[in-house]
Design a protein around this motif. Structure first.
Motif, PDB file in Angstrom:
ATOM      1  N   VAL A  96     -94.256  87.596  47.051  1.00  0.00           N
ATOM      2  CA  VAL A  96     -93.506  87.080  45.909  1.00  0.00           C
ATOM      3  C   VAL A  96     -94.502  86.616  44.838  1.00  0.00           C
ATOM      4  CG1 VAL A  96     -91.913  85.295  45.104  1.00  0.00           C
ATOM      5  CG2 VAL A  96     -91.584  86.335  47.361  1.00  0.00           C
ATOM      6  N   PRO A  97     -94.359  87.064  43.592  1.00  0.00           N
ATOM      7  CA  PRO A  97     -95.259  86.583  42.529  1.00  0.00           C
ATOM      8  C   PRO A  97     -95.144  85.065  42.371  1.00  0.00           C
ATOM      9  CG  PRO A  97     -94.042  88.516  41.795  1.00  0.00           C
ATOM     10  CD  PRO A  97     -93.418  88.090  43.091  1.00  0.00           C
ATOM     11  N   VAL A  98     -96.293  84.378  42.381  1.00  0.00           N
ATOM     12  CA  VAL A  98     -96.304  82.914  42.295  1.00  0.00           C
ATOM     13  C   VAL A  98     -97.320  82.460  41.260  1.00  0.00           C
ATOM     14  CG1 VAL A  98     -96.809  80.764  43.517  1.00  0.00           C
ATOM     15  CG2 VAL A  98     -95.565  82.590  44.696  1.00  0.00           C
ATOM     16  N   VAL A  99     -96.911  81.505  40.452  1.00  0.00           N
ATOM     17  CA  VAL A  99     -97.824  80.822  39.528  1.00  0.00           C
ATOM     18  C   VAL A  99     -97.849  79.356  39.927  1.00  0.00           C
ATOM     19  CG1 VAL A  99     -98.140  80.012  37.160  1.00  0.00           C
ATOM     20  CG2 VAL A  99     -97.566  82.394  37.585  1.00  0.00           C
ATOM     21  N   THR A 100     -99.038  78.775  40.015  1.00  0.00           N
ATOM     22  CA  THR A 100     -99.167  77.370  40.392  1.00  0.00           C
ATOM     23  C   THR A 100     -99.594  76.537  39.181  1.00  0.00           C
ATOM     24  OG1 THR A 100    -101.477  77.685  41.058  1.00  0.00           O
ATOM     25  CG2 THR A 100     -99.799  77.911  42.773  1.00  0.00           C
ATOM     26  N   ILE A 101     -99.216  75.272  39.225  1.00  0.00           N
ATOM     27  CA  ILE A 101     -99.652  74.324  38.193  1.00  0.00           C
ATOM     28  C   ILE A 101    -100.684  73.386  38.816  1.00  0.00           C
ATOM     29  CG2 ILE A 101     -98.941  72.508  36.585  1.00  0.00           C
ATOM     30  CD1 ILE A 101     -97.704  75.231  35.948  1.00  0.00           C
ATOM     31  N   ASP A 102    -101.891  73.364  38.226  1.00  0.00           N
ATOM     32  CA  ASP A 102    -102.956  72.440  38.667  1.00  0.00           C
ATOM     33  C   ASP A 102    -103.408  72.668  40.101  1.00  0.00           C
ATOM     34  OD1 ASP A 102    -103.085  71.167  36.209  1.00  0.00           O
ATOM     35  OD2 ASP A 102    -101.575  69.679  36.736  1.00  0.00           O
ATOM     36  N   GLU A 143     -96.891  78.679  29.247  1.00  0.00           N
ATOM     37  CA  GLU A 143     -97.870  79.670  29.694  1.00  0.00           C
ATOM     38  C   GLU A 143     -97.593  80.100  31.134  1.00  0.00           C
ATOM     39  OE1 GLU A 143    -100.586  82.375  28.897  1.00  0.00           O
ATOM     40  OE2 GLU A 143     -99.982  80.874  27.420  1.00  0.00           O
ATOM     41  N   ALA A 144     -97.159  79.154  31.973  1.00  0.00           N
ATOM     42  CA  ALA A 144     -96.822  79.490  33.361  1.00  0.00           C
ATOM     43  C   ALA A 144     -95.676  80.492  33.406  1.00  0.00           C
ATOM     44  CB  ALA A 144     -96.451  78.217  34.127  1.00  0.00           C
ATOM     45  N   ALA A 189     -92.553  79.502  40.333  1.00  0.00           N
ATOM     46  CA  ALA A 189     -93.526  78.586  39.727  1.00  0.00           C
ATOM     47  C   ALA A 189     -93.584  77.346  40.604  1.00  0.00           C
ATOM     48  CB  ALA A 189     -93.110  78.216  38.307  1.00  0.00           C
ATOM     49  N   ILE A 190     -94.753  77.059  41.171  1.00  0.00           N
ATOM     50  CA  ILE A 190     -94.928  75.845  41.971  1.00  0.00           C
ATOM     51  C   ILE A 190     -95.467  74.769  41.036  1.00  0.00           C
ATOM     52  CG2 ILE A 190     -95.996  74.794  43.988  1.00  0.00           C
ATOM     53  CD1 ILE A 190     -96.256  77.510  45.242  1.00  0.00           C
ATOM     54  N   VAL A 191     -94.582  73.895  40.610  1.00  0.00           N
ATOM     55  CA  VAL A 191     -94.946  72.867  39.625  1.00  0.00           C
ATOM     56  C   VAL A 191     -95.567  71.659  40.306  1.00  0.00           C
ATOM     57  CG1 VAL A 191     -94.035  71.334  37.835  1.00  0.00           C
ATOM     58  CG2 VAL A 191     -93.162  73.663  38.043  1.00  0.00           C
ATOM     59  N   CYS A 192     -95.017  71.266  41.434  1.00  0.00           N
ATOM     60  CA  CYS A 192     -95.555  70.129  42.181  1.00  0.00           C
ATOM     61  C   CYS A 192     -95.156  70.277  43.641  1.00  0.00           C
ATOM     62  CB  CYS A 192     -95.016  68.822  41.614  1.00  0.00           C
ATOM     63  SG  CYS A 192     -95.704  67.341  42.407  1.00  0.00           S
ATOM     64  N   HIS A 212    -106.172  81.816  45.955  1.00  0.00           N
ATOM     65  CA  HIS A 212    -106.690  83.167  45.732  1.00  0.00           C
ATOM     66  C   HIS A 212    -105.606  84.191  45.398  1.00  0.00           C
ATOM     67  CE1 HIS A 212    -105.206  84.955  49.535  1.00  0.00           C
ATOM     68  NE2 HIS A 212    -105.355  83.721  50.007  1.00  0.00           N
ATOM     69  N   ASN A 213    -104.353  83.907  45.749  1.00  0.00           N
ATOM     70  CA  ASN A 213    -103.282  84.886  45.577  1.00  0.00           C
ATOM     71  C   ASN A 213    -102.370  84.574  44.381  1.00  0.00           C
ATOM     72  OD1 ASN A 213    -102.046  87.286  46.620  1.00  0.00           O
ATOM     73  ND2 ASN A 213    -100.345  86.055  47.372  1.00  0.00           N
ATOM     74  N   CYS A 214    -102.685  83.501  43.652  1.00  0.00           N
ATOM     75  CA  CYS A 214    -101.775  83.053  42.588  1.00  0.00           C
ATOM     76  C   CYS A 214    -102.525  82.751  41.291  1.00  0.00           C
ATOM     77  CB  CYS A 214    -101.042  81.772  43.005  1.00  0.00           C
ATOM     78  SG  CYS A 214    -100.280  81.811  44.634  1.00  0.00           S
ATOM     79  N   THR A 215    -101.912  83.101  40.187  1.00  0.00           N
ATOM     80  CA  THR A 215    -102.434  82.654  38.899  1.00  0.00           C
ATOM     81  C   THR A 215    -102.165  81.154  38.769  1.00  0.00           C
ATOM     82  OG1 THR A 215    -102.284  84.754  37.701  1.00  0.00           O
ATOM     83  CG2 THR A 215    -102.009  82.745  36.400  1.00  0.00           C
ATOM     84  N   ALA A 216    -103.145  80.420  38.290  1.00  0.00           N
ATOM     85  CA  ALA A 216    -103.014  78.966  38.145  1.00  0.00           C
ATOM     86  C   ALA A 216    -103.088  78.590  36.669  1.00  0.00           C
ATOM     87  CB  ALA A 216    -104.120  78.251  38.915  1.00  0.00           C
ATOM     88  N   VAL A 217    -102.222  77.676  36.260  1.00  0.00           N
ATOM     89  CA  VAL A 217    -102.235  77.164  34.887  1.00  0.00           C
ATOM     90  C   VAL A 217    -102.484  75.659  34.957  1.00  0.00           C
ATOM     91  CG1 VAL A 217    -100.992  76.954  32.715  1.00  0.00           C
ATOM     92  CG2 VAL A 217    -100.571  78.928  34.192  1.00  0.00           C
ATOM     93  N   SER A 218    -103.437  75.192  34.215  1.00  0.00           N
ATOM     94  CA  SER A 218    -103.753  73.761  34.269  1.00  0.00           C
ATOM     95  C   SER A 218    -104.333  73.291  32.945  1.00  0.00           C
ATOM     96  CB  SER A 218    -104.749  73.465  35.394  1.00  0.00           C
ATOM     97  OG  SER A 218    -105.966  74.143  35.164  1.00  0.00           O
TER      98      SER A 218
END
Length: 341
Positions: A143-149, A302-303, A124-127, A153-159
């Motif tokens: 590597v599965p990655v989720v980003t915040i804000d 959610e992330a 999880a890339i938080v910041c 194209h390769n990562c689910t983003a939660v914001s």
């Protein structure tokens, strides 16, 4: 620490039998399994994480990338809320979290190398600086990655829903009679947050048929009080100053608030102000700030859910943009004035 051998001695069986019973293998009777499990629980047995990882091919460990440049670190209210929500949800689903770094035993390594070294199942890339080559390498990896804000194209983003949040804020200010509204926004470099909020600001002002003079739009980094103070002074010294100023966040607003007080003006009698984030501090100030409260805990939860889902069910995982709604807090920092022509 309780070992398989201790349990075996207590039950009068071999360590192999204990292992098979705890792993629910079929060649052990249900009666033996039940007896061994009961003893294991009584003794406080926990399976060795390394052994568990070898058997299941899962480390149950998530990496968290948190490189916060403003100097607030884990005390940053927005990110601390996100991290707490992520931690609680990850633990609820049986995962641990570990912060990623780029230094091990005095040797530099990339974020991706550290993830592989620690056998993280996802990140999880938080910041972070999303323009950094190491961050880009991680997001583009397998590597599965989720980003915040941040959108990639390769990562689910939660914001947070910054588009709706800004619209709600502008429409509320308009409902209080304001027609000359200025916006000091955050930095624009690669920031989806700034882009969404700024576009929503212009769009809402256009829908309300309000003019936005170029000098009403200013830039100050998020959490940067000094630049926000400078821009506030310039706005108030304009020939036709705004009646309300929106700031990048509640912290940056304090810089503007200090200037307003120094100039002998009163909030909201002489000038109205609005922030963003809905921090606890914003409601301790007098007057209480008008702001948008972001549900940081839900963003973190959610992330974690999305990241673990991509690990456990990769074949059914889609790259998505997940949006969490914010809430308008009216406060008292936006005063009601006669309609401006």
């Amino acid at each position: 620490m309780v070992s398989l051998k201790t349990i075996a001695e207590k039950c009068g069986v071999s360590t192999a039998t204990v292992s098979k019973a705890l792993n629910d293998q079929k060649d052990i009777s249900e009666e033996t399994k039940s007896r061994i499990r009961t003893v294991a629980e009584q003794l406080g047995y926990f399976p060795n994480a390394a052994a568990r990882s070898l058997k299941t091919n899962h480390s149950y460990n998530l990496g968290v990338l948190f490189e916060e440049e403003a100097g607030s670190g884990l005390q940053h209210e927005y990110f601390s809320g996100v991290l707490n929500g992520l931690k609680v949800q990850a633990e609820k689903q049986g995962y641990d979290i570990t912060f990623i770094n780029t230094c091990f035993e005095n040797r530099k390594m990339s974020y991706l190398e550290h993830c592989k070294y620690r056998n993280f199942e996802g990140v999880a890339i938080v910041c972070a600086d999303f323009n950094d080559a190491g961050v880009m390498e991680l997001m583009n990896s397998e590597v599965p990655v989720v980003t915040i804000d941040y959108l990639h194209h390769n990562c689910t983003a939660v914001s947070s829903n910054n588009i709706q949040g800004m619209e709600d804020l502008v429409r509320y200010i308009y409902s209080q009679g304001h027609r000359r509204i200025a916006y000091i926004h955050g930095q624009q470099n690669g920031s989806a947050v700034t882009k969404d909020r700024l576009t929503s600001f212009y769009r809402t002002m256009d829908e309300l048929k309000l003019e936005v003079p170029d000098e009403y739009i200013r830039t100050a980094d998020y959490l940067e009080t000094r630049e926000a103070a400078k821009q506030t002074k310039e706005l108030l010294n304009l020939e036709n100053p705004p009646t309300c100023i929106i700031y990048p966040d509640d912290t940056a607003l304090i810089g503007g608030r200090n200037v307003i007080i120094e100039m002998g003006l009163r909030i909201p009698k002489d000038i109205s102000v609005a922030g963003y984030d809905g921090t606890r501090m914003s409601q301790l100030l007098h007057p209480k700030l008008t702001t948008i409260k972001q549900d940081t805990e839900e963003i973190g939860r959610e992330a974690a859910k999305r990241l673990i889902g991509s690990i456990e069910k990769p074949k059914t995982t889609l790259i998505e943009r997940v949006v969490i709604e914010g809430i308008l807090i009216p406060g008292q920092s936006v005063g009601k004035i006669p309609e401006q022509k």
